[in-house]
Motif scaffolding. Structure first.
Motif, PDB file in Angstrom:
ATOM      1  N   SER A  43       0.804  -1.388  -0.150  1.00  0.00           N
ATOM      2  CA  SER A  43      -0.004   0.033  -0.139  1.00  0.00           C
ATOM      3  C   SER A  43       1.077   1.324  -0.257  1.00  0.00           C
ATOM      4  O   SER A  43       0.881   2.071   0.882  1.00  0.00           O
ATOM      5  N   PHE A  44       1.726   1.372  -1.000  1.00  0.00           N
ATOM      6  CA  PHE A  44       2.540   2.515  -1.192  1.00  0.00           C
ATOM      7  C   PHE A  44       2.272   3.542  -1.630  1.00  0.00           C
ATOM      8  O   PHE A  44       1.368   3.817  -2.529  1.00  0.00           O
ATOM      9  N   MET A  45       2.528   4.812  -1.169  1.00  0.00           N
ATOM     10  CA  MET A  45       2.821   6.204  -1.662  1.00  0.00           C
ATOM     11  C   MET A  45       4.219   6.656  -1.570  1.00  0.00           C
ATOM     12  O   MET A  45       4.857   6.611  -0.610  1.00  0.00           O
ATOM     13  N   SER A 308      -5.276   8.296 -18.850  1.00  0.00           N
ATOM     14  CA  SER A 308      -5.198   7.498 -17.619  1.00  0.00           C
ATOM     15  C   SER A 308      -6.005   8.075 -16.648  1.00  0.00           C
ATOM     16  O   SER A 308      -6.100   9.017 -16.488  1.00  0.00           O
ATOM     17  N   PHE A 309      -6.774   7.169 -15.940  1.00  0.00           N
ATOM     18  CA  PHE A 309      -7.465   7.562 -14.583  1.00  0.00           C
ATOM     19  C   PHE A 309      -6.380   6.921 -13.517  1.00  0.00           C
ATOM     20  O   PHE A 309      -7.304   6.738 -12.413  1.00  0.00           O
ATOM     21  N   GLY A 310      -5.513   6.569 -13.650  1.00  0.00           N
ATOM     22  CA  GLY A 310      -4.478   5.910 -12.501  1.00  0.00           C
ATOM     23  C   GLY A 310      -3.863   7.129 -11.726  1.00  0.00           C
ATOM     24  O   GLY A 310      -4.404   8.412 -11.922  1.00  0.00           O
ATOM     25  N   LEU A 311      -2.722   7.009 -10.916  1.00  0.00           N
ATOM     26  CA  LEU A 311      -2.015   7.978 -10.209  1.00  0.00           C
ATOM     27  C   LEU A 311      -1.460   9.222 -11.143  1.00  0.00           C
ATOM     28  O   LEU A 311      -1.348  10.149 -10.845  1.00  0.00           O
ATOM     29  N   HIS A 312      -1.172   8.669 -12.395  1.00  0.00           N
ATOM     30  CA  HIS A 312      -0.887   9.809 -13.274  1.00  0.00           C
ATOM     31  C   HIS A 312      -1.922  10.103 -14.067  1.00  0.00           C
ATOM     32  O   HIS A 312      -2.102  10.352 -15.302  1.00  0.00           O
ATOM     33  N   TRP A 313      -2.989  10.509 -13.353  1.00  0.00           N
ATOM     34  CA  TRP A 313      -4.264  11.104 -14.005  1.00  0.00           C
ATOM     35  C   TRP A 313      -3.919  12.051 -15.051  1.00  0.00           C
ATOM     36  O   TRP A 313      -3.407  12.806 -14.811  1.00  0.00           O
ATOM     37  N   ASN A 314      -4.887  11.808 -16.234  1.00  0.00           N
ATOM     38  CA  ASN A 314      -4.763  12.728 -17.250  1.00  0.00           C
ATOM     39  C   ASN A 314      -3.528  12.446 -18.217  1.00  0.00           C
ATOM     40  O   ASN A 314      -3.391  13.077 -19.247  1.00  0.00           O
ATOM     41  N   PHE A 352       1.979   2.064 -16.157  1.00  0.00           N
ATOM     42  CA  PHE A 352       0.625   2.564 -15.529  1.00  0.00           C
ATOM     43  C   PHE A 352       0.494   2.379 -13.939  1.00  0.00           C
ATOM     44  O   PHE A 352       0.990   0.894 -13.717  1.00  0.00           O
ATOM     45  N   VAL A 353       0.340   3.169 -13.178  1.00  0.00           N
ATOM     46  CA  VAL A 353       0.311   2.851 -12.159  1.00  0.00           C
ATOM     47  C   VAL A 353      -0.845   3.157 -11.194  1.00  0.00           C
ATOM     48  O   VAL A 353      -1.433   4.342 -11.592  1.00  0.00           O
ATOM     49  N   ASP A 354      -1.482   2.497 -10.334  1.00  0.00           N
ATOM     50  CA  ASP A 354      -2.710   2.693  -9.503  1.00  0.00           C
ATOM     51  C   ASP A 354      -2.931   2.248  -8.198  1.00  0.00           C
ATOM     52  O   ASP A 354      -2.368   1.042  -7.933  1.00  0.00           O
ATOM     53  N   VAL A 355      -3.960   2.607  -7.590  1.00  0.00           N
ATOM     54  CA  VAL A 355      -3.975   2.239  -6.248  1.00  0.00           C
ATOM     55  C   VAL A 355      -5.370   1.109  -6.366  1.00  0.00           C
ATOM     56  O   VAL A 355      -6.566   1.803  -6.675  1.00  0.00           O
ATOM     57  N   ASP A 356      -5.356   0.038  -6.308  1.00  0.00           N
ATOM     58  CA  ASP A 356      -6.810  -0.875  -6.543  1.00  0.00           C
ATOM     59  C   ASP A 356      -7.552  -0.696  -5.253  1.00  0.00           C
ATOM     60  O   ASP A 356      -7.219  -0.197  -4.112  1.00  0.00           O
ATOM     61  N   ARG A 357      -8.751  -1.582  -5.295  1.00  0.00           N
ATOM     62  CA  ARG A 357      -9.719  -1.219  -4.280  1.00  0.00           C
ATOM     63  C   ARG A 357      -9.221  -1.857  -2.963  1.00  0.00           C
ATOM     64  O   ARG A 357      -9.998  -1.445  -1.755  1.00  0.00           O
ATOM     65  N   SER A 358      -8.560  -3.000  -3.118  1.00  0.00           N
ATOM     66  CA  SER A 358      -7.884  -3.159  -1.834  1.00  0.00           C
ATOM     67  C   SER A 358      -6.949  -2.408  -1.119  1.00  0.00           C
ATOM     68  O   SER A 358      -6.192  -2.895  -0.062  1.00  0.00           O
ATOM     69  N   GLY A 359      -6.389  -1.285  -1.567  1.00  0.00           N
ATOM     70  CA  GLY A 359      -5.410  -0.289  -1.123  1.00  0.00           C
ATOM     71  C   GLY A 359      -3.805  -0.744  -1.602  1.00  0.00           C
ATOM     72  O   GLY A 359      -3.096  -0.122  -1.138  1.00  0.00           O
ATOM     73  N   ARG A 361      -1.028  -0.697  -4.285  1.00  0.00           N
ATOM     74  CA  ARG A 361      -0.244   0.047  -5.572  1.00  0.00           C
ATOM     75  C   ARG A 361       0.080  -1.229  -6.609  1.00  0.00           C
ATOM     76  O   ARG A 361       1.010  -1.717  -6.213  1.00  0.00           O
ATOM     77  N   ASN A 362      -0.480  -1.058  -7.782  1.00  0.00           N
ATOM     78  CA  ASN A 362      -0.233  -1.930  -8.753  1.00  0.00           C
ATOM     79  C   ASN A 362       0.779  -1.130  -9.859  1.00  0.00           C
ATOM     80  O   ASN A 362       0.281  -0.150 -10.110  1.00  0.00           O
ATOM     81  N   VAL A 363       1.665  -1.722 -10.383  1.00  0.00           N
ATOM     82  CA  VAL A 363       2.579  -1.176 -11.294  1.00  0.00           C
ATOM     83  C   VAL A 363       2.439  -2.069 -12.655  1.00  0.00           C
ATOM     84  O   VAL A 363       2.811  -3.252 -12.723  1.00  0.00           O
ATOM     85  N   ASP A 364       1.550  -1.635 -13.697  1.00  0.00           N
ATOM     86  CA  ASP A 364       1.349  -2.555 -14.749  1.00  0.00           C
ATOM     87  C   ASP A 364       2.284  -1.996 -16.029  1.00  0.00           C
ATOM     88  O   ASP A 364       2.101  -0.866 -16.709  1.00  0.00           O
ATOM     89  N   ARG A 365       3.306  -2.810 -16.454  1.00  0.00           N
ATOM     90  CA  ARG A 365       4.301  -2.699 -17.243  1.00  0.00           C
ATOM     91  C   ARG A 365       3.725  -2.683 -18.676  1.00  0.00           C
ATOM     92  O   ARG A 365       4.655  -2.588 -19.711  1.00  0.00           O
ATOM     93  N   SER A 366       2.534  -3.305 -18.882  1.00  0.00           N
ATOM     94  CA  SER A 366       2.099  -3.678 -20.295  1.00  0.00           C
ATOM     95  C   SER A 366       1.592  -2.470 -20.666  1.00  0.00           C
ATOM     96  O   SER A 366       1.156  -2.423 -22.017  1.00  0.00           O
TER      97      SER A 366
END
Ligand SMILES: *[C@@H]1O[C@H](CO)[C@@H](O)[C@H](O)[C@H]1NC(C)=O
Ligand SMILES: *[C@@H]1O[C@H](CO)[C@@H](O)[C@H](O)[C@H]1NC(C)=O
Ligand SMILES: *[C@@H]1O[C@H](CO)[C@@H](O)[C@H](O)[C@H]1NC(C)=O
Ligand SMILES: *[C@@H]1O[C@H](CO)[C@@H](O)[C@H](O)[C@H]1NC(C)=O
Ligand SMILES: *[C@@H]1O[C@H](CO)[C@@H](O)[C@H](O)[C@H]1NC(C)=O
Ligand SMILES: *[C@@H]1O[C@H](CO)[C@@H](O)[C@H](O)[C@H]1NC(C)=O
Ligand SMILES: *[C@@H]1O[C@H](CO)[C@@H](O)[C@H](O)[C@H]1NC(C)=O
Length: 559
Positions: A43-45, A308-314, A352-359, A361-366
């Motif tokens: 659960s990183f920030m 993007s709707f992730g941590l790098h919104w926009n 692509f980086v996002d925080v999912d519903r379980s809190g 942080r996922n890093v998606d390199r695809s």
């Protein structure tokens, strides 16, 4: 009193006095990945770890140059449910909650000003929507910080606890105000933990598997290992006329695409320039006119699959599949004042980086994200990814900011930056001190006539003493003179700095369109002023939308 005991006493006084006039060494706080909730793995920030309250609660904060007060979230964290899907994500993205009701050191006040907070926040176009209302609406009090300090001693300072959704977006962590009347810097200074109201920032390098590095926030100076080449120094300008709410406006005369084969292609039209406001906490590299971002994307022959709707919104999304040759070069910002900042590919096209519903942080390199957003009506900004490649120092004592090309390294060597003609000079000959009092001082040659009469080398006086009374009288006189001259100095106005020159040409952009096309698109805030977005072909018509103040004038007016 015998002569001997007088001399011993005089030497002791001398030590006390000289240690009092030595500058406090600067100190650094890491900008790093922090697990926000100990029971949720990953659960990183990324931000600065701090402890607040009693018993201490760990939270993650970000420095905000456009706020004077510090705003800390409790469980009424006001996340925007259209962006943040549940409370778990909100807790992580806010950097943990501080619970004032469970802290024995929180002393509630009527409001922030009553708590000793700074009496004014900005209301400049472009700043987050609710900033001007934070001061009057926040729950307020004083609270104790127990980490992120220059000493083991806790620091008590005023804090505001937001009671409205003021940020409306994605720069989510607790906000440490670093503005010109920063209560954090003021409290550190008053507690003797800081000698100058100077701070510096480098973001580090993110998401790379090979050379990721922590960044740092330095207080009282800068890190000379992390800068390279010559600097540019410009005046801090918070006036509404400057159009830049952090006070830090730079002019970029070209934007070079650096292809891997060595070819550089400039994408700004000839004789034009773009003015950017440096906003370190923003989540992207740049927000710039949509036509510029389109030109960049076309020139690099990439095809976006969306926003993007992730941590790098926009930011703009791309498939990172083997056949899809994404741009592998860099981008260079050519600043008007003679500084080139080259942002490496790893900080330009990020996963692509996002925080999912379980809190988590996922890093998606695809997928990859181009950390640029095309704006229409809003001022252009340079955000945190710019500060992976540039090093920034803010000097509130001199009312200037300084930038260098960053030297990415984990090495560190802090340099104190003192006010002109201040302690560094007063303490000549007193020796010792961890800080380097000369390196980095903006001007050590200033003659300060106030100081010339102050005898500071007490040991010398004592050595030639004719009697105890004379020595003590001299010491007391010196003591009062030092105090007086310090008092005078702190009330002195910094010298005016002449503004940098820049050339015109903003109007020559292809984006200078007929404004009658503008139509309101997304109205996000419940509050006034109403935001108006969506002038094609910026990103706003197709993106998740904006969140900053906008009064309907164009970016060309940031001057
Ligand atoms: C952390 O996450 C757990 C599991 O979702 C939750 O029960 C807890 O309230 C969260 N907060 C803290 C401070 O542990
Ligand atoms: C700065 O803030 C302090 C309170 O923290 C206040 O007393 C002072 O007047 C402020 N200075 C200015 C110039 O507004
Ligand atoms: C901070 O307070 C000072 C003094 O009141 C004011 O001039 C300034 O606009 C405020 N905001 C920032 C970001 O410095
Ligand atoms: C910035 O550069 C100037 C010379 O161009 C130099 O005098 C000054 O000391 C530098 N500032 C810092 C903080 O290193
Ligand atoms: C380098 O690559 C760019 C983009 O593919 C191309 O436009 C340019 O002509 C190339 N330069 C050389 C010298 O090959
Ligand atoms: C980018 O390419 C698209 C598709 O070829 C074109 O429609 C658009 O006008 C180009 N934009 C710029 C700014 O060059
Ligand atoms: C400081 O003052 C001395 C004597 O008044 C003078 O000789 C010297 O040039 C001055 N230095 C500077 C940097 O002004």
């Amino acid at each position: 009193m015998s002569i001997i005991s007088t001399l011993v006493f005089a030497t002791w006084i001398g030590r006390v006095l000289s240690s009092g006039c030595e500058p406090v060494p600067p100190f650094a706080l890491p900008i790093t990945d922090i697990q926000v909730n100990s029971s949720i793995t990953n659960s990183f920030m990324r931000g600065i770890p701090m402890n607040i309250g009693t018993p201490p609660k760990s939270i993650v904060v970000l420095p905000w140059p456009d706020l004077n007060n510090t705003y800390i979230y409790d469980e009424q964290s006001n996340c925007d449910s259209s962006i943040i899907w549940n409370e778990q994500i909100c807790e992580i993205r806010r950097g943990g909650y501080f619970l004032e009701t469970e802290s024995t050191t929180f002393k509630k006040s009527a409001d922030l000003i009553d708590a000793g907070g700074a009496p004014s926040e900005l209301n400049t176009r472009g700043i987050e929507l609710g900033v001007s209302k934070l001061l009057s609406t926040s729950l307020a009090g004083t609270e104790t910080l127990t980490s992120g300090l220059n000493s083991a001693k806790p620091l008590t300072m005023p804090i505001g606890i937001p009671r409205l959704r003021w940020d409306n977006g994605y720069t989510m962590l607790h906000a440490m105000g670093m503005g010109s009347n920063s209560t954090f810097l003021n409290a550190l200074t008053a507690a003797g933990q800081l000698s100058s109201r100077v701070w510096s920032i480098w973001w580090g390098r993110m998401w790379t598997e090979t050379n990721a590095m922590d960044g740092s926030l330095v207080l009282g100076g800068y890190d000379q290992e992390k800068v390279t080449g010559r600097n540019i120094t410009l005046p801090l300008d918070y006036t509404p006329e400057s159009g830049c709410w952090t006070g830090m406006k730079v002019t970029v005369s070209n934007l070079l695409i650096n292809f891997r084969n060595g070819t550089d292609v400039g994408i700004l039209p000839r004789d034009s320039a773009l003015r950017f406001c440096i906003v370190p906490q923003r989540q992207l590299l740049m927000e710039a006119p949509g036509s510029i971002v389109d030109t960049f994307q076309n020139a690099t022959k990439m095809t976006s699959i969306g926003t993007s709707f992730g941590l790098h919104w926009n930011s703009r999304l791309f498939n990172n599949t083997p056949g899809n040759n994404l741009f592998d070069g860099d981008v260079t910002f050519v600043l008007n004042d003679g500084l080139n900042v080259r942002v490496p590919n790893s900080q330009l096209l990020v996963p692509f980086v996002d925080v999912d519903r379980s809190g988590v942080r996922n890093v998606d390199r695809s997928k990859k994200e181009l950390v640029m957003f095309g704006v229409g009506e809003e001022p252009a900004t340079l955000g945190r990814y710019f500060l992976t490649a540039a090093y920034l120092m803010v000097n509130h004592d001199e009312r200037t900011f300084t930038m260098w090309q960053a030297n990415p390294t984990t090495k560190s060597s802090l340099v104190a930056v003192q006010r002109k003609g201040s302690q560094a000079r007063d303490c000549e000959g007193s020796g010792g001190g961890n800080a380097d009092p000369t390196g980095g001082a903006p001007d050590q040659n200033t003659n300060d006539s106030d100081d010339s009469s102050v005898p500071l080398n007490i040991g010398m006086i004592a050595g030639g003493a004719v009697g105890g009374v004379v020595v003590i009288a001299a010491i007391l006189t010196a003591f009062f003179l030092v105090r007086r001259s310090k008092g005078r100095r702190s009330s002195r106005e910094p010298e005016a700095v002449s503004p940098p020159g820049y050339y015109e040409g903003m109007g020559s952009f292809p984006g200078d369109r007929d404004k009658s096309h503008l139509k309101p698109a997304e109205l996000r805030a419940e509050d006034q002023p109403v935001e108006v977005y969506g002038s094609y072909p910026t990103d706003q018509g197709r993106g998740p939308g904006g969140y900053h103040q906008s009064s309907g004038s164009t970016y060309y007016e940031l001057q």
